[in-house]
Design an enzyme around this catalytic site. Structure first.
Site, PDB file in Angstrom:
ATOM      1  CB  SER A  47      -1.003   0.107   1.264  1.00 49.04           C
ATOM      2  OG  SER A  47      -0.076  -0.293   2.308  1.00 49.04           O
ATOM      3  N   GLY A  79      -2.140  -4.360   1.316  1.00 43.98           N
ATOM      4  CA  GLY A  79      -1.901  -5.457   1.976  1.00 43.98           C
ATOM      5  C   GLY A  79      -1.156  -6.516   1.508  1.00 43.98           C
ATOM      6  CG  ASN A 128       1.009  -5.195   4.602  1.00 45.02           C
ATOM      7  OD1 ASN A 128       0.414  -4.474   5.449  1.00 45.02           O
ATOM      8  ND2 ASN A 128       0.982  -4.764   3.351  1.00 45.02           N
ATOM      9  CG  ASP A 165      -3.729   4.791   8.171  1.00 44.98           C
ATOM     10  OD1 ASP A 165      -3.044   5.902   8.285  1.00 44.98           O
ATOM     11  OD2 ASP A 165      -4.116   4.038   7.109  1.00 44.98           O
ATOM     12  CG  HIS A 199      -1.301   3.420   4.769  1.00 41.64           C
ATOM     13  ND1 HIS A 199      -2.082   3.088   5.666  1.00 41.64           N
ATOM     14  CD2 HIS A 199      -0.813   2.402   3.905  1.00 41.64           C
ATOM     15  CE1 HIS A 199      -2.146   1.582   5.455  1.00 41.64           C
ATOM     16  NE2 HIS A 199      -1.390   1.552   4.459  1.00 41.64           N
TER      17      HIS A 199
END
Length: 216
Positions: A38, A75, A103, A184, A187
């Site tokens: 991502s 992801g 991840n 969040d 990111h």
């Protein structure tokens, strides 16, 4: 006089042809693939705000002839990347910006497995004569110091093993700076991506320069 002028004309033509050859080679559009998760894909950002898009724009502003394809998948883990790297990086690609592992760390995947997967991806790309710019990631603090001590050195070790250029930490200048992340807190937002591009630009330019010199 007319007889003497002809050899001079031929000499000028020959010199022009010799000097034109490298210029033509430099004008070839370098085909680059940004391969990652991502952070590469541009999570929740407009296409033009992603790392690959902003990087391509910055390089073109410097007069470099480059096209950067975004092969980031939100992801994605290193295992997922290994499973798709052969078809996600098309033939004719000159170089890959390889960014994976974030991840893996978030999920607590064994660092040994992450390193093995990245090593396999690098080996496959090298077998296809595709240059690699390796991008490092650091384990999040909540994973603990023991995990970080095993995970964080992966990228430097692989860079040394395969003699690759390494950008140590993709989120440098973003994770600890207010206003650079999405809600969040993980990111980068468009401003954060711009900072990432600015910080990595010199080493990416050097990477492209090496590719160009090898193609002459």
């Amino acid at each position: 006089m007319r007889f003497k002028a002809r050899p001079l004309q031929f000499l000028v033509m020959i010199l022009a042809a010799l000097t034109a050859a490298p210029v033509f080679a430099q004008n070839k559009t370098l085909q680059i693939v940004g391969f990652g998760d991502s952070l590469m894909a541009g999570y929740q950002l407009a296409p033009a705000e992603s790392y690959t898009a902003q990087l391509e724009a910055a390089l073109k502003a410097k007069g470099l002839n480059v096209a950067i394809n975004n092969a980031g998948v939100s992801g994605d883990t290193s295992s997922g990347g290994l499973g798709r790297i052969d078809w996600s990086v098309p033939d004719g690609t000159d170089g890959v910006i390889l960014e994976l592992g974030a991840n893996d760390a978030l999920r607590g995947i064994a660092p040994e497995q992450t390193e093995k997967n990245l090593d396999a991806m690098i080996t496959r790309l090298k077998a296809r004569n595709i240059a690699i710019y390796l991008v490092g990631i650091m384990a999040p603090p909540n994973m603990g110091s023991d995990y970080a001590q095993k995970f964080n050195p992966i990228y430097e070790r692989l860079a040394k093993k395969h003699a690759l250029p390494l950008y140590p930490f993709f989120l440098d200048g973003v994770t600890t700076v207010a206003g650079m992340q999405l809600e969040d807190g993980m990111h980068p937002n468009a401003k954060g991506v711009a900072a990432m591009v600015e910080k990595s630009l010199p080493s990416v330019e050097a990477f492209l320069g090496d590719i160009g010199s090898q193609q002459k």
